[in-house]
Design an enzyme around this catalytic site. Sequence first.
Site, PDB file in Angstrom:
ATOM      1  CD  GLU A   1     -13.184 -11.700   5.455  1.00  0.00           C
ATOM      2  OE1 GLU A   1     -14.389 -11.431   5.619  1.00  0.00           O
ATOM      3  OE2 GLU A   1     -12.715 -12.844   5.640  1.00  0.00           O
ATOM      4  CD  GLU A   2     -12.770  -1.724   7.832  1.00  0.00           C
ATOM      5  OE1 GLU A   2     -12.811  -2.407   8.866  1.00  0.00           O
ATOM      6  OE2 GLU A   2     -12.800  -0.479   7.849  1.00  0.00           O
ATOM      7  NE  ARG A   3      -6.844  -1.867   6.344  1.00  0.00           N
ATOM      8  CZ  ARG A   3      -5.951  -1.981   7.321  1.00  0.00           C
ATOM      9  NH1 ARG A   3      -4.967  -2.843   7.234  1.00  0.00           N
ATOM     10  NH2 ARG A   3      -6.035  -1.203   8.390  1.00  0.00           N
TER      11      ARG A   3
END
Length: 390
Positions: A246-248
């Site tokens: 999700e961060e990426r």
Amino acid sequence: MHFTHEHREIQKTLQRFIDEEINPHVDEWEAAEIFPAHEVFKKMGNLGLLGLCKPEEYGGAGLDYSYSLAMAETLGHIHCGGVPMAIGVQTDMCTPALARYGSDELKRQFLAPAIAGDMVGCIGVSEPAAGSDVSGIKSVARKDGDDYLITGQKMWITNSLQADWMCMLVNTGEGPVHKNKSLVMVPMRENGKLRPGIEVAQKIRKIGMHSSDTGLIYFDEVRVPQRYRLGAEGQGFIYQMQQFQEERLWCAASTLASLTNCIQWTIDYAQERKLFGATIADQQWVQFKLAELKTEVEALRALTYRACDLYVNGQDVLELASMAKLKAGRLNREVPDTCLQFWGGMGFTLENKVSRMYRDGRLASIGGGADEVMLGILSKLMGIAKTPVR
Ligand SMILES: Cc1cc2nc3c(=O)[nH]c(=O)nc-3n(C[C@H](O)[C@H](O)[C@H](O)COP(=O)(O)OP(=O)(O)OC[C@H]3O[C@@H](n4cnc5c(N)ncnc54)[C@H](O)[C@@H]3O)c2cc1C
């Protein structure tokens, strides 16, 4: 990916908030090398913007991940990288595992106030001796009765001066490095002061992302109940790898608008600035370069939207999310660098919006997994590198 009326309404609300409450203050916050996270997050919480994809019972909107992506894209209209990054940490980097694996008690204590904007969170993975190699972290949580005693150091932590809690990756056992780690929720403050054993050792000065407070934090026998662990003991490395997806995706989506704006600001300037009896924009070299860059950004958009669609449909998007993060890193170097050149000396001044992007955007190739880490994942998935994907 199809943006519905609901997506557009959320983007409009956020854009208004950015125009009225963030962009007018960005220069001041950049100069101060910090922004008032509690104040900004509270206002965003009141607008329902900090928990779009989080469960409704904890104050979230219960929407799918495409709404988070739509929000990340609009955050790219903030005139710096530091503030959107801090917001992204709160919504998409330190809370996904908590929402997925946290007990009801932990979600009430940490997630609900993060969604309401009453608490600022941070994610503690990197250490002085381990960034890309997450498996090499040294921080340890030793069992003492029903508690853990946590000792170690966390480096490069976004929101570190203001965070009320940290979602921290620590070694909770011996054994193989991918099976001996856990994610533990660590309250950072008590009565407004750092808890015993926690020290923010250093606020790190950086070439960009100035409005974001980045720090080195020491932990010396910090007592945390074992029930503050997310999910099963020893699964932290896996949970963090999931959280990185999700961060990426967030990272890729958050650069789409800022890269597009960078190109447009440069077109506007190039059409005004005269040299050799014409404008800079009259030079075919300039036209072709800017057209090429816009094409690249649209390709990144297509890749990011496709990854998001599959993710919403419950598919594994390790490959596409890694590609999107890699491409975002590359373009965050290429686009501001090329644009800055067309601004000449003006591009080399500190106050210039493009020069700020040139400095802030450089992090996209390093933070949250460097370009080479993305290439390593892709090489393994393609079967070129022999080590299996962890
Ligand atoms: C402003 C900022 C904010 C950050 N916020 C956070 C945060 O909130 N929480 C958090 O946990 N971390 C955070 N980080 C840390 C960030 O995720 C790490 O900096 C990043 O993962 C790289 O780790 P490192 O700095 O230790 O570099 P290293 O791991 O030492 O890597 C150095 C370089 O080696 C190269 N490299 C790495 N792996 C390979 C490979 N397999 N093959 C070839 N070359 C390779 C890359 O070029 C890489 O840049 C932040 C960093 C910065 C600068």
